[in-house]
Structure formats: structure tokens, C-alpha cells
Design an enzyme around this catalytic site. Structure first.
Site, PDB file in Angstrom:
ATOM      1  N   ARG A  56       5.190  19.772 -14.993  1.00 49.35           N
ATOM      2  CA  ARG A  56       4.511  19.753 -16.295  1.00 49.35           C
ATOM      3  C   ARG A  56       4.643  21.094 -17.020  1.00 49.35           C
ATOM      4  O   ARG A  56       4.612  22.138 -16.380  1.00 49.35           O
ATOM      5  CB  ARG A  56       3.018  19.457 -16.107  1.00 49.35           C
ATOM      6  CG  ARG A  56       2.761  18.129 -15.448  1.00 49.35           C
ATOM      7  CD  ARG A  56       1.513  17.488 -16.013  1.00 49.35           C
ATOM      8  NE  ARG A  56       1.206  16.288 -15.262  1.00 49.35           N
ATOM      9  CZ  ARG A  56       0.447  16.257 -14.175  1.00 49.35           C
ATOM     10  NH1 ARG A  56      -0.113  17.365 -13.729  1.00 49.35           N
ATOM     11  NH2 ARG A  56       0.228  15.122 -13.560  1.00 49.35           N
ATOM     12  N   GLU A  89      -2.328  18.628   9.446  1.00 45.74           N
ATOM     13  CA  GLU A  89      -1.499  17.416   9.493  1.00 45.74           C
ATOM     14  C   GLU A  89      -0.066  17.778   9.893  1.00 45.74           C
ATOM     15  O   GLU A  89       0.570  18.597   9.237  1.00 45.74           O
ATOM     16  CB  GLU A  89      -1.545  16.793   8.100  1.00 45.74           C
ATOM     17  CG  GLU A  89      -0.873  15.460   7.998  1.00 45.74           C
ATOM     18  CD  GLU A  89      -1.120  14.823   6.617  1.00 45.74           C
ATOM     19  OE1 GLU A  89      -2.229  14.972   6.049  1.00 45.74           O
ATOM     20  OE2 GLU A  89      -0.190  14.193   6.100  1.00 45.74           O
ATOM     21  N   ARG A 131       8.325  11.295  -7.238  1.00 42.73           N
ATOM     22  CA  ARG A 131       6.885  11.005  -7.166  1.00 42.73           C
ATOM     23  C   ARG A 131       6.073  12.148  -7.787  1.00 42.73           C
ATOM     24  O   ARG A 131       4.952  11.945  -8.212  1.00 42.73           O
ATOM     25  CB  ARG A 131       6.451  10.840  -5.698  1.00 42.73           C
ATOM     26  CG  ARG A 131       6.905   9.561  -5.047  1.00 42.73           C
ATOM     27  CD  ARG A 131       6.582   9.579  -3.551  1.00 42.73           C
ATOM     28  NE  ARG A 131       5.170   9.763  -3.260  1.00 42.73           N
ATOM     29  CZ  ARG A 131       4.260   8.803  -3.211  1.00 42.73           C
ATOM     30  NH1 ARG A 131       4.617   7.556  -3.455  1.00 42.73           N
ATOM     31  NH2 ARG A 131       3.007   9.068  -2.926  1.00 42.73           N
ATOM     32  N   TYR A 140       7.767   2.744   0.743  1.00 46.41           N
ATOM     33  CA  TYR A 140       6.781   3.831   0.624  1.00 46.41           C
ATOM     34  C   TYR A 140       5.806   3.397  -0.476  1.00 46.41           C
ATOM     35  O   TYR A 140       6.087   3.561  -1.658  1.00 46.41           O
ATOM     36  CB  TYR A 140       7.557   5.077   0.233  1.00 46.41           C
ATOM     37  CG  TYR A 140       6.862   6.426   0.162  1.00 46.41           C
ATOM     38  CD1 TYR A 140       5.495   6.570   0.323  1.00 46.41           C
ATOM     39  CD2 TYR A 140       7.619   7.569  -0.049  1.00 46.41           C
ATOM     40  CE1 TYR A 140       4.918   7.819   0.255  1.00 46.41           C
ATOM     41  CE2 TYR A 140       7.047   8.831  -0.116  1.00 46.41           C
ATOM     42  CZ  TYR A 140       5.695   8.945   0.035  1.00 46.41           C
ATOM     43  OH  TYR A 140       5.124  10.195  -0.030  1.00 46.41           O
ATOM     44  N   ASP A 166       1.859   3.158  -2.264  1.00 47.22           N
ATOM     45  CA  ASP A 166       0.476   3.624  -2.391  1.00 47.22           C
ATOM     46  C   ASP A 166      -0.463   2.414  -2.418  1.00 47.22           C
ATOM     47  O   ASP A 166      -0.038   1.292  -2.715  1.00 47.22           O
ATOM     48  CB  ASP A 166       0.309   4.415  -3.686  1.00 47.22           C
ATOM     49  CG  ASP A 166       1.120   5.705  -3.675  1.00 47.22           C
ATOM     50  OD1 ASP A 166       1.394   6.210  -2.583  1.00 47.22           O
ATOM     51  OD2 ASP A 166       1.481   6.186  -4.768  1.00 47.22           O
ATOM     52  N   ARG A 205       0.043  20.200   5.845  1.00 46.25           N
ATOM     53  CA  ARG A 205      -1.098  20.467   4.972  1.00 46.25           C
ATOM     54  C   ARG A 205      -2.391  20.482   5.766  1.00 46.25           C
ATOM     55  O   ARG A 205      -2.442  20.006   6.904  1.00 46.25           O
ATOM     56  CB  ARG A 205      -1.181  19.453   3.831  1.00 46.25           C
ATOM     57  CG  ARG A 205      -1.181  18.004   4.257  1.00 46.25           C
ATOM     58  CD  ARG A 205      -1.092  17.080   3.030  1.00 46.25           C
ATOM     59  NE  ARG A 205      -0.997  15.690   3.451  1.00 46.25           N
ATOM     60  CZ  ARG A 205      -0.853  14.669   2.624  1.00 46.25           C
ATOM     61  NH1 ARG A 205      -0.801  14.856   1.326  1.00 46.25           N
ATOM     62  NH2 ARG A 205      -0.766  13.440   3.084  1.00 46.25           N
ATOM     63  N   ARG A 219       8.258   7.917   9.814  1.00 45.85           N
ATOM     64  CA  ARG A 219       7.592   9.157  10.170  1.00 45.85           C
ATOM     65  C   ARG A 219       6.160   8.816  10.553  1.00 45.85           C
ATOM     66  O   ARG A 219       5.536   7.924   9.950  1.00 45.85           O
ATOM     67  CB  ARG A 219       7.562  10.146   8.997  1.00 45.85           C
ATOM     68  CG  ARG A 219       8.913  10.576   8.522  1.00 45.85           C
ATOM     69  CD  ARG A 219       9.699  11.323   9.564  1.00 45.85           C
ATOM     70  NE  ARG A 219       9.161  12.663   9.814  1.00 45.85           N
ATOM     71  CZ  ARG A 219       9.626  13.471  10.760  1.00 45.85           C
ATOM     72  NH1 ARG A 219      10.603  13.070  11.579  1.00 45.85           N
ATOM     73  NH2 ARG A 219       9.108  14.676  10.923  1.00 45.85           N
TER      74      ARG A 219
END
Ligand code: UDP
Length: 382
Positions: A178, A301, A174, A349, A351, A280, A250
Site C-alpha cells: 500500500r 509457531e 495474498r 489454500y 480462508d 511468528r 505444511r
């Protein structure tokens, strides 16, 4: 009288489908959700005290490369310009994430060009791994041990509760690596945040004369025969009363705190160290950089295994879960008059943009065929 369809769940999966089928002019739709609000885990509302738009189930940043999905979502809201630029808090300092040329140069104290950085990462990556079968192998192959241990090991162990070698490589895929200074978290063509939040979008999607929404009401399977067809977006194992056992998820716990001014200077900072208990901190006013707020609302979190009473977030999908999933798929295949849609009912999973795209695709199939021919799954889980 038009046939009546039931949709269990007023998240994006169910709501987009409800609207498309209502607009076809052929059906009436009844949408149920056990929560007191629509939009599922994308639920947002303005904080009464600070005026900040809160993403109640964690940050949701809309991004997609599908032009039809981008056009569809813009039909319901203006989107403010937002690019997700995550920072990683690590034992070695604060860095830009995903790993990019700035991360590599700062982490190793170098001044590499893109080509030099690419060569360098291949030299430190474990080239003995031909095909990566786990999260750990994927990381070691592409970024080497130092970067893996600093950015991925601790965060992933906290997030998933297992050793990264037990997780599939797909989870790490995911995230891009770069060799330029692009620090955009996503590779998507389009990205933004809805100005009045996701809940307002879903309310508008569901606002149609042929759609009735019942909030605070769980869909009662005993009432199925009253409907021409059911679209079910709750947990797949829940549909079958968990008769074969529970698929693992989770769950997340958010610890809210307020400050005045700016707490961390960015919307999301990941804490990659294993020693920090949370994964985070998100500071929600930074998701709307075009707004001004004196005070700020932040959330630490924490990730945990979902107990039956917890909200399921991420499907765990370890070997045992996949075996159990196969058995539930067999039960689903024996059903008639129901289609399983969305993240929970297909145990994937997903989005937001993927869910919306799948519901648009499914609605096209449904509009061009009869209910008896509608598929069991929007997309078959595997
Ligand atoms: N990940 C990590 N360190 C980070 C961010 C992500 O190890 O700082 C790993 C982690 O295992 C996570 C996966 O990469 O589950 C995918 O990250 P993504 O940001 O897509 O997760 P999400 O935002 O969906 O929780």
C-alpha cells in the site's frame, strides 16, 4: 422418512452445508468428525487458567467482502471489533506489515508522499520481469531486492520449506502493498472476531433437530451405501487410501508459553529472519481487545512438512503435487454419490470466509436439484 445425508468433517465446510440442507426440510444429516470437537482447524476454547480465548490451530481472523457471508456468520455470534495489524520483526528493525507508506518511509529513512513512494518502488522493482511466474519474481518485480530479502525471503523459506523461486506468485498476491498509512492486513470490507469463539458458532450451526453429530468417530467409507449422499471434507488423497501417493502439506507446531501482563503488545508479530526458527508469535488475548486479562498466553509457531501423523494445514501445491492432484481428480470424477468440499478435499489454500461462501453456494445448488445431479466438487480444484 427423509433421506439421510452423511457429512464427513464438522469444520465450516461441512457444518454450514449440514445446516442449510437440514433447514430445507428435505433431509436428515449425520455429521462425523474424528476429533473430539467441532470447528476443525478453527477450534477455539477459553483457557481454564487465564480465561484467554485460545485459537488452538493458530490465529483465525474473520474477514470477508461478501455481504451474504458476513450476514450469515453474524447470525450465530456477535463479533468484537478487530483489525489485524501485523508487525514484522526483521534484521533491520520492527516494521508495519503489509508493506505500506510507513514501512517504506521508515525502512528507507524517507518522507515520501503516496505518489513518491509509488514511483520509488517502481524504480527499485525489477522491471525486466514482465509477468511474474514465481513468488520470488512477484516480490522482486513489485518491491525490489532489499524489501524482498528483509520481509519475504526468510519467512517464506521457513513457512514453505522451499526456495521462494519454487513457489507460485499467487502466495505473495495474498498480501497487499500500500502507498498510504493503512496497516490493516486485509483488504476485506468486513472484519472481526467472534466474542465466544468459532467452536461456539459451529456448535450453534449444528444445533438443529434434523442434524446428528458424532464426534470422535471417523466416517467409515464402508457405510456409504446407508446414505443418500456423502459430503466429504477430509483429505482428497485420504479418501482414496493414498493409493497414488500423498499430496504434500505444511504442518504447524505451536510452542505455548505464558507470561504476566503484556508480552509483545500485539496479536501477531512475524519473525522474518531466516535465523529465527519460528515464523511468528501470536499473543491470543490481543485478538479480543475488548477483554481484560492479567496474564497472557502466547504461541511460537513453527512450520514443517506434514508427516502422515501430523495435522495438515497448508497445501504445498508444488508441480509434483499438482500432477498428483490431477490424478486424484480423475479418480474422484469416476465416483458417484459423493461431493468433495472444503480445503482438504479440494487441496486448496482457503480462508474461512471462502469455505463458508462455497458451502452456501453449494447448498443453493443442492436445494434446487436432486442428489443424483449434485456436483463431484464444491469448486473444482486446479
Ligand atoms: N509472507 C512473508 N513474510 C511475512 C508474511 C507473509 O514472506 O511476514 C509470505 C509467506 O510466504 C506467506 C504468504 O506471504 O505464506 C502469505 O501470507 P499470509 O499472511 O496470507 O499467510 P497465512 O496467514 O495464511 O499463513
Amino acid at each position: 422418512m427423509k433421506p439421510l445425508l452423511a457429512i464427513a468433517g464438522a469444520g465450516f465446510a461441512g457444518s454450514v452445508l449440514a445446516r442449510e440442507l437440514a433447514e430445507s426440510g428435505r433431509y436428515r444429516v449425520l455429521v462425523f468428525d474424528e476429533r473430539p470437537h467441532v470447528a476443525g482447524n478453527c477450534h477455539t476454547s477459553r483457557d481454564a487458567k487465564t480465561g484467554v480465548m485460545i485459537h488452538h490451530y493458530g490465529p483465525h481472523i474473520f474477514n470477508t467482502s461478501r455481504v451474504d457471508v458476513w450476514q450469515y456468520i453474524q447470525r450465530w455470534s456477535r463479533f468484537g471489533p478487530y483489525i489485524n495489524r501485523v508487525k514484522a520483526h526483521t534484521a533491520r528493525g520492527v516494521f508495519s506489515l503489509p508493506i505500506n507508506l510507513l514501512t517504506i518511509n521508515q525502512f528507507f529513512g524517507k518522507r515520501f508522499s503516496p505518489a513518491e513512494a509509488r514511483d520509488f518502488l517502481s524504480s527499485i522493482g525489477d522491471q525486466s520481469i514482465r509477468e511474474a511466474h514465481s513468488f520470488e519474481e512477484q516480490a522482486l518485480k513489485f518491491v525490489g531486492r532489499d524489501l524482498y530479502e528483509t520481509f519475504f525471503y526468510g519467512y517464506t523459506k521457513k513457512q514453505w520449506g522451499v526456495e521462494p523461486r519454487e513457489l507460485p506468485a499467487s502466495i505473495l498476491k495474498r498480501l497487499p502493498v500500500r502507498f498510504n498509512y493503512d496497516d490493516n492486513y486485509y483488504n476485506s470490507k468486513y472484519q472481526g472476531i467472534p466474542e465466544e469463539g468459532y467452536t461456539r458458532i459451529v456448535e450453534k450451526i449444528l444445533d438443529h433437530p434434523e442434524i446428528e453429530v458424532r464426534l470422535g468417530e471417523r466416517f467409515d467409507p464402508a457405510s456409504r451405501s446407508e446414505f443418500e449422499h456423502l459430503f466429504y471434507s477430509g483429505p482428497l488423497d485420504g479418501f482414496f487410501n493414498y493409493q497414488l501417493g500423498r499430496l504434500k502439506y505444511r504442518s504447524l507446531v505451536f510452542e505455548r508459553f505464558e507470561e504476566s501482563g503484556d508480552f509483545q503488545g500485539n496479536a501477531v508479530i512475524n519473525y522474518c529472519e531466516e535465523s529465527v526458527p519460528y515464523t511468528r508469535i501470536s499473543e491470543h488475548k490481543h485478538f479480543a481487545p475488548w477483554e481484560n486479562h492479567d496474564d497472557t498466553v502466547c504461541f511460537r509457531e513453527y512450520s514443517k512438512l506434514a508427516e502422515p501423523e501430523d495435522t495438515p494445514y497448508y497445501p504445498l501445491r508444488l508441480t509434483h503435487d499438482k500432477e498428483l492432484l490431477d490424478q486424484y481428480i480423475q479418480l474422484a470424477d469416476a465416483e458417484k454419490g459423493v461431493t468433495f468440499i472444503g480445503r482438504l478435499a479440494t487441496y486448496r489454500y482457503l480462508d474461512m470466509h471462502v469455505v463458508i461462501g462455497e458451502s452456501l453456494d453449494l447448498s443453493r445448488i443442492c436445494k434446487s436439484s436432486q442428489p443424483r445431479d449434485w456436483p463431484i466438487f464444491s469448486v473444482r480444484p486446479h
